[in-house]
Design a protein around this motif. Sequence first.
Motif, short mmCIF file in Angstrom:
data_model
loop_
_atom_site.label_atom_id
_atom_site.label_comp_id
_atom_site.label_asym_id
_atom_site.label_seq_id
_atom_site.Cartn_x
_atom_site.Cartn_y
_atom_site.Cartn_z
N VAL A 120 2.83 78.29 73.02
CA VAL A 120 2.63 77.43 71.86
C VAL A 120 3.23 76.06 72.17
O VAL A 120 4.30 75.96 72.77
N THR A 121 2.50 75.02 71.83
CA THR A 121 2.94 73.65 72.04
C THR A 121 2.96 72.93 70.71
O THR A 121 1.96 72.94 69.99
N LEU A 122 4.09 72.33 70.36
CA LEU A 122 4.20 71.52 69.15
C LEU A 122 4.02 70.06 69.53
O LEU A 122 4.70 69.55 70.42
N TRP A 123 3.09 69.39 68.86
CA TRP A 123 2.76 68.01 69.16
C TRP A 123 3.20 67.08 68.04
O TRP A 123 3.04 67.40 66.86
N HIS A 124 3.76 65.94 68.42
CA HIS A 124 4.20 64.94 67.45
C HIS A 124 3.64 63.59 67.86
O HIS A 124 3.78 63.17 69.01
N LYS A 125 3.00 62.92 66.91
CA LYS A 125 2.43 61.60 67.19
C LYS A 125 3.54 60.57 67.31
O LYS A 125 4.39 60.45 66.42
N GLN A 126 3.53 59.81 68.39
CA GLN A 126 4.57 58.84 68.66
C GLN A 126 4.25 57.49 67.99
O GLN A 126 3.11 57.24 67.58
N PRO A 127 5.27 56.61 67.86
CA PRO A 127 5.04 55.31 67.23
C PRO A 127 3.90 54.50 67.85
O PRO A 127 3.24 53.72 67.18
N ASP A 128 3.67 54.70 69.17
CA ASP A 128 2.61 53.95 69.83
C ASP A 128 1.23 54.62 69.71
O ASP A 128 0.25 54.16 70.29
N GLY A 129 1.18 55.73 68.94
CA GLY A 129 -0.08 56.42 68.72
C GLY A 129 -0.37 57.55 69.67
O GLY A 129 -1.31 58.32 69.45
N GLN A 130 0.42 57.69 70.74
CA GLN A 130 0.21 58.78 71.69
C GLN A 130 0.76 60.09 71.14
O GLN A 130 1.71 60.10 70.35
N TRP A 131 0.16 61.19 71.58
CA TRP A 131 0.67 62.51 71.21
C TRP A 131 1.50 63.06 72.37
O TRP A 131 1.06 63.06 73.51
N LYS A 132 2.71 63.50 72.06
CA LYS A 132 3.61 64.11 73.05
C LYS A 132 4.10 65.45 72.51
O LYS A 132 4.25 65.62 71.29
N PHE A 133 4.34 66.38 73.42
CA PHE A 133 4.89 67.65 72.91
C PHE A 133 6.39 67.52 72.66
O PHE A 133 7.09 66.82 73.38
N VAL A 134 6.84 68.16 71.61
CA VAL A 134 8.26 68.15 71.26
C VAL A 134 8.92 69.49 71.55
O VAL A 134 10.13 69.55 71.80
N VAL A 135 8.14 70.56 71.52
CA VAL A 135 8.64 71.89 71.91
C VAL A 135 7.50 72.61 72.61
O VAL A 135 6.35 72.59 72.15
#
Length: 327
Positions: A120-135
């Motif tokens: 399972v990958t949790l994704w969070h949208k970053q301030p610059d609009g990119q999606w990065k995984f957080v967990v």
Amino acid sequence: MKKTLTLGLLTILAVVGPAHAQQAREAIIAAEKTFAAQAAREGSAAAFLANSTAVSMVVENGQLANAQKVWQSKPPATGTHRLAWHPVMADVAQSGELGYTTGPWTLGSGTQTAAAGEYVTLWHKQPDGQWKFVVDMGVEHSDDAIATPGTVARPQLFAGPATPVPVPAHAIIDLDHTFSKAELHKPLETYQAYLSKEARLLRPGQLALLGPTAQVVISNTLSRAYLFAPTGGYLAASGDLGYVYGTLRRPSTDPRQPEETGSYLRIWRREAVAGWRIVLEVLNESTPAAPAVAVTPVAPASTPAAPATATTPATPPTTDGAAPVRQ
């Protein structure tokens, strides 16, 4: 005036929310596929470093660790095994800044599979609009009959209406703490009360347990309680989706059932009918030889009400000859 503003926000969320959430869901599915493609092309280390943030978390031998520190510390790839995965389920918050994907992974070379499991990958949208995984967390099982990529499903139960005003960030940790406290005394009853009808449970050595199967397995196997200690979490701005991760311990007085330690990830979703429910839970256990890692639990700020009703696996082979699989 406040009532008028609230009604206005609710109207905006009702009209814009679904379309915004659908766009975000498509974006995280694309991000997951790009992540997997980069791993196949450049190796796992490059992919995990490129798709994580300075505070992203992974699990190594059952212990929570900073993703970038873990992957930066690995020696250059020398093996021929490659990690592959694809999503089979994805969901996002109505606010569109948080979502998750889950599905099967395999580690192998050519047609030979060395290990397999679920992630399972949790994704969070970053301030610059990119999606990065957080967990990023998962489990290994022995079944390597992984389905080929296809349509990515979504929950069928409706989410509760988006919250029109910000809710305290600690609320999701408070909710998880309430669950953990109840589970310690009545494990079976608590899980039965909090699990969504669509819950997905990832357990070491098992294929993903889905919906009714998860309920049946819990009823037949949950005889000892876990001690859960949350160490981090996040609640979406829309107040309908959040996650908590932390450490787990399962004491035992029976020498035939050794004590279990490890980490957990729990995703909460506020359903329209049932209220807050667990839609996904990963329990990742350490091997007996794993060194203890001290993590300071997050103290809950308050105790929320119960959810509304309407109603020791072996360490897997290394990826690219350098780092652990998605566990």
